[in-house]
Write an enzyme that holds these catalytic residues in place. Structure first.
Site, mmCIF file in Angstrom:
data_model
loop_
_atom_site.group_PDB
_atom_site.id
_atom_site.type_symbol
_atom_site.label_atom_id
_atom_site.label_comp_id
_atom_site.label_asym_id
_atom_site.label_seq_id
_atom_site.Cartn_x
_atom_site.Cartn_y
_atom_site.Cartn_z
ATOM 1 N N GLU A 202 67.448 48.183 -34.791
ATOM 2 C CA GLU A 202 67.626 46.803 -35.241
ATOM 3 C C GLU A 202 67.166 46.571 -36.685
ATOM 4 O O GLU A 202 66.256 45.778 -36.959
ATOM 5 C CB GLU A 202 66.923 45.838 -34.284
ATOM 6 C CG GLU A 202 67.479 45.899 -32.869
ATOM 7 C CD GLU A 202 66.911 44.840 -31.929
ATOM 8 O OE1 GLU A 202 65.872 44.223 -32.269
ATOM 9 O OE2 GLU A 202 67.505 44.637 -30.856
ATOM 10 N N GLU A 319 72.009 47.393 -26.250
ATOM 11 C CA GLU A 319 70.879 46.738 -25.580
ATOM 12 C C GLU A 319 71.349 45.424 -24.971
ATOM 13 O O GLU A 319 72.022 44.631 -25.644
ATOM 14 C CB GLU A 319 69.736 46.419 -26.546
ATOM 15 C CG GLU A 319 68.907 47.591 -27.013
ATOM 16 C CD GLU A 319 67.668 47.122 -27.793
ATOM 17 O OE1 GLU A 319 67.149 46.017 -27.511
ATOM 18 O OE2 GLU A 319 67.226 47.880 -28.688
#
Length: 434
Positions: A202, A319
């Site tokens: 991320e 995710e």
């Protein structure tokens, strides 16, 4: 008659050779991309899988390795094919890298074990090189290392800009790629158990919302990885937020401005497939479950569409999950969210589309209470969710198995057509024999 027998024998040999070629196809075991699909040894490959960031950390303690083995065993029983985990732990407690370029051999042996166990259970791995966040060191640790060597840095986002920090990060990539696995006896960069590398978990650069900083960093690092390893796929680790290259799409973002650009970042040639994350319960925490599911539907539809028609690359929902700590949580609502994700993936996959799979956050096994974060799935504790996951594995498996049969039938028909064209031509179509 002898002429007829010879021709018949030759025909049978060619027929047998053509038919055998249908079933035997060389494969090196590496997952690759072809258009908007993953392929493994020539067949479509779908990633129904899980996140388990803790694998190396646990495996570094030999007494905890049975937990790692149990997780892979349970995953395989439920048909899961891919695990995403960390190949980093920078500074702090039980580090992999305790100083720039200096490594804890015990932790590396833990990662060696993770790879060898994944291989044993037939599960591919996505390994991430670094963290955006402070957990396990992250970009902050790299920046602090550079400061300790006299670099004047004002922001953790200097991770993406400073040449010294970038050299530290590149050295870590090099160390991981060239690591000789003490269990498998091969370098990581040569191991087909590893499906893909991830540049960062991320990545975010809030100091430059234009996206230029992250874009330049991904271009540089993707080129660096590919210069050393052409075997493995590479992805950036993005959450999927739209940026300035597609202003009409930015309305789909939750209210987060983090300096990434889903389209521009994933268009970089060295990036082999796109990723998207989704946590409606975090991003829309004040909304009800119905609103969060509506957001999820729109979020996935847009990204799958753009991966197929703009990026023309596979996309992985790397995710997703729903926290058991959410107010009013129920396993029914979690199962509904999982089914929503899985339906989007399956609907795209059965049409030959870009959605290549989903990895839920996160898998634990029994007796790991200290790793619970609310999102954990322990199969023995969550039978309904375990059933949803297994059903998705089965559906994607069926799609994968249909393709070889279809391909083999097409090859058989082509071979048959070739034979029909060849043998009559030898004698002008005249009858042979008595």
């Amino acid at each position: 008659m002898r002429h007829f027998t010879l021709v018949l024998l030759l025909a049978l040999l060619i027929h047998q050779n053509c038919f055998n070629n249908v079933h035997v196809e060389a494969g090196d075991g590496f997952v690759r991309t072809k258009g908007v699909k993953f392929q493994l040894n020539g067949d479509p490959f779908y990633a129904n899988g899980f996140n388990a960031y803790w694998l190396m950390y646990a495996a570094s303690d030999p007494s905890l390795r049975p937990k790692v083995s149990a997780a892979f065993h349970e995953a395989a029983v439920h048909g899961l094919t891919v695990a995403r985990t960390w190949a980093f732990s920078d500074g702090g407690y039980k580090p992999l890298q305790y100083a720039p370029g200096s490594y804890n051999e015990g932790m590396f042996k833990g990662l060696d074990f993770v790879i060898s166990e994944a291989r044993r259970y037939g599960i591919k791995l996505i390994l991430s090189f670094a963290n955006n966040y402070d957990s396990f060191g992250g970009k902050k640790q790299y920046v602090n290392w550079a400061r300790s060597q006299g670099q004047y840095l004002t922001s953790d986002d200097d991770f993406f800009r400073n040449p010294v920090v970038k050299s530290f990060y590149k050295n870590h990539i090099k160390a991981v790629l060239n690591r000789y696995n003490s269990f498998t006896r091969m370098q990581y960069k040569d191991d087909p158990t590893i499906m893909a590398w991830e540049l960062m978990n991320e990545p975010r650069c809030t100091s430059d919302p234009s996206g230029r900083t992250i874009q330049a960093w991904i271009m540089e690092m993707a080129s660096y990885v590919k210069s050393m390893d052409r075997n493995h796929l590479l992805e950036a680790g993005l959450e999927g937020f739209y940026g300035q290259s597609t202003p009409e799409r930015r309305r789909l973002n939750p209210s987060l401005y983090i300096g990434t650009d889903f389209i521009a970042n994933n268009r970089i040639p060295g990036i082999d497939f796109a990723t998207v994350h989704s946590y409606p319960d975090q991003w829309l925490s004040s909304s009800n479950d119905q609103s969060q599911l509506s957001f999820l539907n729109n979020w996935l539809d847009a990204h799958i569409h753009d991966a197929q028609y703009i990026l023309q690359k596979p996309i992985l929902l790397a995710e997703f999950g729903k926290s058991g700590k959410d107010p009013g949580f129920s396993s029914y609502q979690r199962d509904l969210l999982f089914n929503t994700v899985y339906y989007k993936v399956y609907s795209s996959a059965k049409r030959g589309g870009a959605a290549a799979g989903g990895l839920f956050w996160q898998l634990l096994t029994e007796g790991m209470d200290s790793f619970r974060d609310g999102y954990e799935i322990i199969f023995s504790e969550s039978p309904s969710t375990a059933n949803v996951i297994s059903q998705q594995s089965h559906k994607l498996y069926r799609i994968r198995k249909v393709f070889p049969r279809t391909r083999n039938m097409a090859r058989w028909k082509r071979a048959k057509a070739v034979r029909r064209g060849q043998w009559p031509g030898r004698n002008g179509g005249q009858h042979i024999g008595n």
